[in-house]
Design an enzyme around this catalytic site. Structure first.
Site, PDB file in Angstrom:
ATOM      1  N   GLY A  33      38.522  41.092  48.070  1.00 55.26           N
ATOM      2  CA  GLY A  33      39.418  42.025  48.883  1.00 55.26           C
ATOM      3  C   GLY A  33      39.243  42.938  50.266  1.00 55.26           C
ATOM      4  O   GLY A  33      37.728  42.320  49.667  1.00 55.26           O
ATOM      5  N   ARG A  79      35.697  48.307  39.282  1.00 55.61           N
ATOM      6  CA  ARG A  79      35.452  47.387  38.475  1.00 55.61           C
ATOM      7  C   ARG A  79      34.349  47.469  36.866  1.00 55.61           C
ATOM      8  O   ARG A  79      34.609  48.529  36.312  1.00 55.61           O
ATOM      9  CB  ARG A  79      34.935  45.972  39.180  1.00 55.61           C
ATOM     10  CG  ARG A  79      35.308  44.909  38.972  1.00 55.61           C
ATOM     11  CD  ARG A  79      34.571  43.375  39.525  1.00 55.61           C
ATOM     12  NE  ARG A  79      34.946  43.258  41.056  1.00 55.61           N
ATOM     13  CZ  ARG A  79      36.231  42.858  41.234  1.00 55.61           C
ATOM     14  NH1 ARG A  79      37.012  41.842  40.642  1.00 55.61           N
ATOM     15  NH2 ARG A  79      36.600  42.399  42.656  1.00 55.61           N
ATOM     16  N   ARG A 120      50.065  62.673  31.401  1.00 56.70           N
ATOM     17  CA  ARG A 120      50.873  61.754  32.254  1.00 56.70           C
ATOM     18  C   ARG A 120      49.586  61.185  33.171  1.00 56.70           C
ATOM     19  O   ARG A 120      48.459  60.862  32.961  1.00 56.70           O
ATOM     20  CB  ARG A 120      51.198  62.831  33.740  1.00 56.70           C
ATOM     21  CG  ARG A 120      52.363  63.529  33.455  1.00 56.70           C
ATOM     22  CD  ARG A 120      53.813  62.728  32.416  1.00 56.70           C
ATOM     23  NE  ARG A 120      55.055  63.494  31.545  1.00 56.70           N
ATOM     24  CZ  ARG A 120      55.873  63.729  33.061  1.00 56.70           C
ATOM     25  NH1 ARG A 120      55.742  62.925  33.499  1.00 56.70           N
ATOM     26  NH2 ARG A 120      57.093  64.461  32.595  1.00 56.70           N
ATOM     27  N   GLY A 129      31.749  40.853  49.466  1.00 57.41           N
ATOM     28  CA  GLY A 129      30.831  40.889  47.799  1.00 57.41           C
ATOM     29  C   GLY A 129      30.557  40.438  46.870  1.00 57.41           C
ATOM     30  O   GLY A 129      30.072  39.002  47.838  1.00 57.41           O
ATOM     31  N   ASP A 160      39.894  30.597  46.507  1.00 57.20           N
ATOM     32  CA  ASP A 160      39.242  29.174  47.932  1.00 57.20           C
ATOM     33  C   ASP A 160      37.733  29.155  47.718  1.00 57.20           C
ATOM     34  O   ASP A 160      36.794  29.362  48.553  1.00 57.20           O
ATOM     35  CB  ASP A 160      39.637  29.874  49.111  1.00 57.20           C
ATOM     36  CG  ASP A 160      41.108  29.700  49.364  1.00 57.20           C
ATOM     37  OD1 ASP A 160      42.356  28.901  48.252  1.00 57.20           O
ATOM     38  OD2 ASP A 160      41.712  29.761  50.449  1.00 57.20           O
ATOM     39  N   ASP A 192      33.256  49.851  45.500  1.00 62.66           N
ATOM     40  CA  ASP A 192      33.023  49.319  43.678  1.00 62.66           C
ATOM     41  C   ASP A 192      31.437  50.185  44.353  1.00 62.66           C
ATOM     42  O   ASP A 192      30.958  50.502  43.261  1.00 62.66           O
ATOM     43  CB  ASP A 192      32.410  48.105  43.340  1.00 62.66           C
ATOM     44  CG  ASP A 192      34.112  47.732  42.778  1.00 62.66           C
ATOM     45  OD1 ASP A 192      35.372  48.396  43.282  1.00 62.66           O
ATOM     46  OD2 ASP A 192      34.519  46.151  42.858  1.00 62.66           O
ATOM     47  N   GLU A 214      38.247  52.089  35.648  1.00 67.50           N
ATOM     48  CA  GLU A 214      39.741  50.929  35.352  1.00 67.50           C
ATOM     49  C   GLU A 214      38.504  50.003  34.572  1.00 67.50           C
ATOM     50  O   GLU A 214      39.168  49.665  33.558  1.00 67.50           O
ATOM     51  CB  GLU A 214      39.840  50.032  36.432  1.00 67.50           C
ATOM     52  CG  GLU A 214      38.935  49.514  37.004  1.00 67.50           C
ATOM     53  CD  GLU A 214      38.655  48.690  38.429  1.00 67.50           C
ATOM     54  OE1 GLU A 214      40.312  48.266  38.332  1.00 67.50           O
ATOM     55  OE2 GLU A 214      38.388  47.422  38.992  1.00 67.50           O
ATOM     56  N   GLN A 228      43.285  53.067  47.461  1.00 68.80           N
ATOM     57  CA  GLN A 228      41.602  53.276  47.204  1.00 68.80           C
ATOM     58  C   GLN A 228      41.060  52.253  48.715  1.00 68.80           C
ATOM     59  O   GLN A 228      40.233  52.517  48.909  1.00 68.80           O
ATOM     60  CB  GLN A 228      41.013  53.057  46.055  1.00 68.80           C
ATOM     61  CG  GLN A 228      41.133  54.389  45.160  1.00 68.80           C
ATOM     62  CD  GLN A 228      41.049  53.729  43.373  1.00 68.80           C
ATOM     63  OE1 GLN A 228      40.017  54.034  43.068  1.00 68.80           O
ATOM     64  NE2 GLN A 228      41.998  52.847  43.103  1.00 68.80           N
ATOM     65  N   GLY A 267      30.839  38.093  45.256  1.00 66.76           N
ATOM     66  CA  GLY A 267      31.560  36.825  44.950  1.00 66.76           C
ATOM     67  C   GLY A 267      31.592  36.586  46.496  1.00 66.76           C
ATOM     68  O   GLY A 267      30.742  35.068  45.992  1.00 66.76           O
TER      69      GLY A 267
HETATM   70  O1  F6P Z   1      35.726  45.289  43.758  1.00 68.95           O
HETATM   71  C1  F6P Z   1      37.200  45.626  44.866  1.00 68.95           C
HETATM   72  C2  F6P Z   1      38.195  45.827  43.122  1.00 68.95           C
HETATM   73  O2  F6P Z   1      39.480  46.670  44.726  1.00 68.95           O
HETATM   74  C3  F6P Z   1      37.876  46.856  41.915  1.00 68.95           C
HETATM   75  O3  F6P Z   1      37.598  47.621  41.976  1.00 68.95           O
HETATM   76  C4  F6P Z   1      39.853  45.908  41.397  1.00 68.95           C
HETATM   77  O4  F6P Z   1      38.348  45.404  39.923  1.00 68.95           O
HETATM   78  C5  F6P Z   1      39.525  45.002  42.588  1.00 68.95           C
HETATM   79  O5  F6P Z   1      38.899  44.404  43.871  1.00 68.95           O
HETATM   80  C6  F6P Z   1      41.113  44.323  42.403  1.00 68.95           C
HETATM   81  O6  F6P Z   1      41.293  42.709  42.864  1.00 68.95           O
HETATM   82  P1  F6P Z   1      42.558  42.646  43.216  1.00 68.95           P
HETATM   83  O7  F6P Z   1      43.066  43.476  44.650  1.00 68.95           O
HETATM   84  O8  F6P Z   1      42.734  41.253  43.170  1.00 68.95           O
HETATM   85  O9  F6P Z   1      43.659  42.980  41.945  1.00 68.95           O
END
Ligand code: F6P
Length: 365
Positions: free
Chosen positions: A15, A188, A283, A118, A79, A144, A239, A291, A120
């Protein structure tokens, strides 16, 4: 200085986050100005290395990119060369295509590869180093801030600023309408963005994955505020937050992504539950990819620049299989093998959580 290094490759994987361009710029400038190397950028993460999509990066190519969000090289969280989707007779199967990466590295005469990513992407970097013998150096990024091997990843500070600004804005509307507003933030499996933005923005309740909550406790806090004449409340939910004995809210599963579980939805779930339980208008706002976008903060620009220069220095000292890291106040390095796979979670009895509790913030526990 290692005389054999003439050309380095660089890619951004996973990401995106603010500061990627600042790293690329620092890599290019340090490589060219300090060490007289040439630089090749691979496009769209490991996809570019697998499909041989590359371009030379000169100082001209990095003019003006320091304050720009995103990445000029493109990125993807798919990928994975060790688990790459291929269609065979109309069916999608996953294959190890990592040899294609070795071929393309050789085609471009790359002497070292800098992977900005990151957990991954850096795990793949580690595999490429260990299994394929590729001279890899890592740079840790993610909003994160959940990599254990560094004090901070770049991108986090900017995400924090965005989330804090959102809480400030939600405060004024929540107060005017006497509403409860739940802000869902990313992060995450770690609660750093929620915790720090909640502290910086003056949230009343912060829900993080590390501290399972109960709805009763969240409602108790809101009622306690009402009893004191405070007719609005701000809840910040990571989240990955989950109720005691319950699970995280999963949006969908994505088989070929580095991150097969897409989190999201807790904000609306909690908002609905609060309204049902209290009768108070509640709400939800989901901050989402806001972000990840925008111009990096000065802190992230500086950290990213130091990481970029540090990564080239690592290459030139032959420290392959390592990742640059921040050991405040210095940029140091750590083996990728130690850096990946170990998450940096919020310590539940740490100073920040304790301070939050002392000033009356509820974690719903
Ligand atoms: O790891 C960064 C992040 O923005 C996380 O906070 C979030 O869970 C994830 O990537 C979202 O990924 P994507 O952009 O693939 O939906």
């Amino acid at each position: 200085m290692n005389k054999k290094i003439r050309k380095i490759g660089v890619l951004t994987g996973g990401g995106d986050c603010p500061g990627l361009n600042a790293v690329i710029r620092a890599v290019v400038k340090t490589a060219i100005r300090e060490y007289r190397l040439s630089v090749t950028g691979f496009e769209n993460g490991f996809g570019g290395l697998i499909q041989n999509r590359a371009r030379d990066l000169t100082e001209k190519d990095v003019i003006g990119i320091l304050p720009r969000g995103g990445t000029i090289l493109g990125t993807t969280n798919r990928d994975n060369p060790f688990y790459y989707p291929i269609m065979i007779n109309g069916e999608r199967v996953f294959k190890d295509v990592s040899d294609r990466i070795v071929e393309n590295i050789n085609i471009h005469d790359i002497d070292a590869l800098i992977i900005i990513g990151g957990d991954g992407s850096l795990s793949i970097g580690k595999e490429l180093y260990e299994k394929k013998g590729l001279p890899v150096v890592g740079v840790p990024k993610t909003i994160d801030n959940d990599l254990s091997a560094t004090d901070q990843t770049f991108g986090f500070d900017t995400a924090l600023e965005t989330a804090t600004e959102a809480i400030d804005k939600l405060h004024t509307t929540a107060e005017s309408h006497h509403r409860i507003i739940v802000l869902e933030v990313m992060g995450r499996y770690a609660g750093w963005i929620a915790l720090e933005a909640g502290l910086a923005g003056g949230a009343d309740v912060i829900l993080i994955p590390e501290i399972p909550y109960t709805l009763e406790n969240v409602v108790r806090k809101i009622h306690a505020r009402q009893d004191k004449g405070k007719t609005f409340s701000i809840v910040v939910a990571a989240e990955g937050a989950k109720p005691v004995g319950g699970e995280m809210v999963v949006q969908r599963r994505v088989e070929d992504s580095f991150e097969p579980i897409r989190l999201g939805g807790i904000g609306n779930v909690v908002a609905y539950q609060i309204e049902e339980a209290t009768g108070l208008e509640t709400r939800a706002t989901v901050l989402g990819h806001l972000q990840r976008g925008g111009s990096p903060t000065p802190f992230d620009r500086i950290l990213a620049t130091r990481y970029g220069a540090g990564a080239v220095n690592l290459v030139m000292s032959g420290r392959f299989g390592e990742m640059v890291c921040l050991r405040t106040p210095n940029i140091e390095s750590v083996p990728l093998a130690k850096a990946v796979g170990e998450q940096r979670l919020v310590p539940i009895d740490g100073d920040m959580v304790r301070t939050a509790r002392q000033i009356g913030i509820s974690f719903g526990d």
